[in-house]
Design an enzyme around this catalytic site. Structure first.
Site, PDB file in Angstrom:
ATOM      1  N   ALA A 145       0.838  -1.194   0.000  1.00 40.25           N
ATOM      2  CA  ALA A 145       0.000   0.000   0.000  1.00 40.25           C
ATOM      3  C   ALA A 145       0.876   1.247   0.000  1.00 40.25           C
ATOM      4  O   ALA A 145       1.889   1.303   0.704  1.00 40.25           O
ATOM      5  CB  ALA A 145      -0.909   0.002   1.218  1.00 40.25           C
ATOM      6  N   SER A 146       0.487   2.220  -0.801  1.00 37.77           N
ATOM      7  CA  SER A 146       1.170   3.514  -0.885  1.00 37.77           C
ATOM      8  C   SER A 146       2.644   3.302  -1.253  1.00 37.77           C
ATOM      9  O   SER A 146       2.931   2.786  -2.319  1.00 37.77           O
ATOM     10  CB  SER A 146       0.979   4.280   0.432  1.00 37.77           C
ATOM     11  OG  SER A 146       1.390   5.611   0.295  1.00 37.77           O
ATOM     12  N   SER A 147       3.589   3.632  -0.371  1.00 39.55           N
ATOM     13  CA  SER A 147       5.001   3.363  -0.677  1.00 39.55           C
ATOM     14  C   SER A 147       5.213   1.874  -0.979  1.00 39.55           C
ATOM     15  O   SER A 147       6.011   1.502  -1.852  1.00 39.55           O
ATOM     16  CB  SER A 147       5.883   3.782   0.510  1.00 39.55           C
ATOM     17  OG  SER A 147       7.223   3.455   0.279  1.00 39.55           O
TER      18      SER A 147
END
Ligand SMILES: *[C@@H]1O[C@H](CO)[C@@H](O)[C@H](O)[C@H]1NC(C)=O
Ligand SMILES: *[C@@H]1O[C@H](CO)[C@@H](O)[C@H](O)[C@H]1NC(C)=O
Length: 294
Positions: free
Chosen positions: A137-139
């Protein structure tokens, strides 16, 4: 006699019902960027298990991500896969998706350490090398794109929440909200499908095999990693996988989400989440279906 028989049967009950837990692994091979490896092996794991590499967000840890993306807990029921929840402790705990070494296969960055965690786990548990998966998720989604581009021969599929295409942050001084060149996160690094394919292939020059299947999720209301990055990822993976947009299926897998199908939907799908911000909630059961582990 009676006493030891009861102990033996009590132990048998214990081992039949015990669950896995997150355990630190210290010596998994070359670890040039000092990552931490945590592993969740369910009790009585099957022979030839699958492996899921689950990558946390900026500011996160493997321990915290095990609570968000419940692949560990879920494996205690199915017992067919092992989950690796690594942690990075640099750059506000964001994954290294910006440097030359981080964007080169076996280049000595985070991606090298992560690949070594998988190789170690394959060896130690005689894992099924046709069932190696990555998600984040995200990074962690940014790094999922990078791992799939750099090690297409290692992974069969990935899923991704609210990230960017592989190479979007190339050349940025950092990879965290505080240290990065904001062009990428702002959705202003726009390339053609051909250019994104070139960017990905430069991470593993000369590779001519197939690429892992991808399911990527993004919210239209994302103000941190802008929605435009969803389309850039889809351009990159449609090029790498050789599939074109086919159709939208609305309200899938839930109201307000649109499933964007590429080709016959077995290699690439996007999930556009109307009005959802950063980060689209992890749909771990849908991920398991995509991996063929549900
Ligand atoms: C694909 O790569 C393999 C291994 O590097 C090489 O032996 C083979 O010749 C390549 N095939 C093509 C069509 O380039
Ligand atoms: C498919 O859905 C996406 C996300 O809602 C939208 O941006 C796109 O325009 C749609 N495409 C078609 C052909 O309807």
């Amino acid at each position: 006699m009676h006493f030891s028989t009861s102990i033996a049967s009590a132990l048998a009950v214990l081992s039949a019902t015990a669950n896995g837990a997150l355990v630190r692994v210290n010596d998994f091979g070359a670890n040039p960027s000092n990552l931490q490896m945590n592993i969740w092996v369910p009790a009585n794991v099957v022979a030839k298990p699958a492996i899921i590499l689950a990558l946390h967000t900026c500011g996160g840890t493997g321990e915290s991500y095990a609570q968000t993306a419940r692949f560990g807990t879920l494996s205690d029921t199915k017992r067919t896969w092992i989950t690796i929840y690594p942690s990075t402790k640099k750059d506000s705990n964001c994954w290294e998706v910006n440097t030359v070494k981080g964007l080169t296969r076996d280049g000595g960055g985070d991606s090298t350490g992560l690949a070594n965690m998988i190789k170690y786990t394959i060896q130690k548990y005689s894992a099924d090398t046709t069932k190696i998966f990555v998600t984040g998720a995200s990074s962690g989604c940014m790094m999922t794109n990078v791992m799939m581009a750099q090690y297409p021969d290692l992974f069969s599929a990935g899923t991704c929440y609210s990230g960017v295409a592989a190479g979007c942050l190339a050349g940025s001084p950092g990879a965290s909200p505080g240290s990065a060149d904001p062009t990428c996160a702002n959705g202003q690094r726009v390339k053609s499908s051909e250019e994104w394919v070139k960017t990905a292939k430069a991470m593993y020059p000369g590779y001519n095999g197939s690429y892992p299947r991808m399911a990527t999720w993004h919210g239209t209301g994302d103000t941190l990693v802008r929605y435009a990055n969803f389309q850039e990822q889809l351009k990159q993976w449609s090029g790498l996988l050789g599939v074109a947009f086919t159709k939208n299926t609305t309200n899938t897998p839930q109201s307000g989400y649109t499933q964007m199908v590429y080709g016959d939907g077995t290699k690439l799908v996007g999930y556009s989440a109307q009005g959802v911000g950063h980060i689209v909630p992890v749909h771990d059961n849908d991920d398991l279906k995509w991996f063929g582990l549900a």
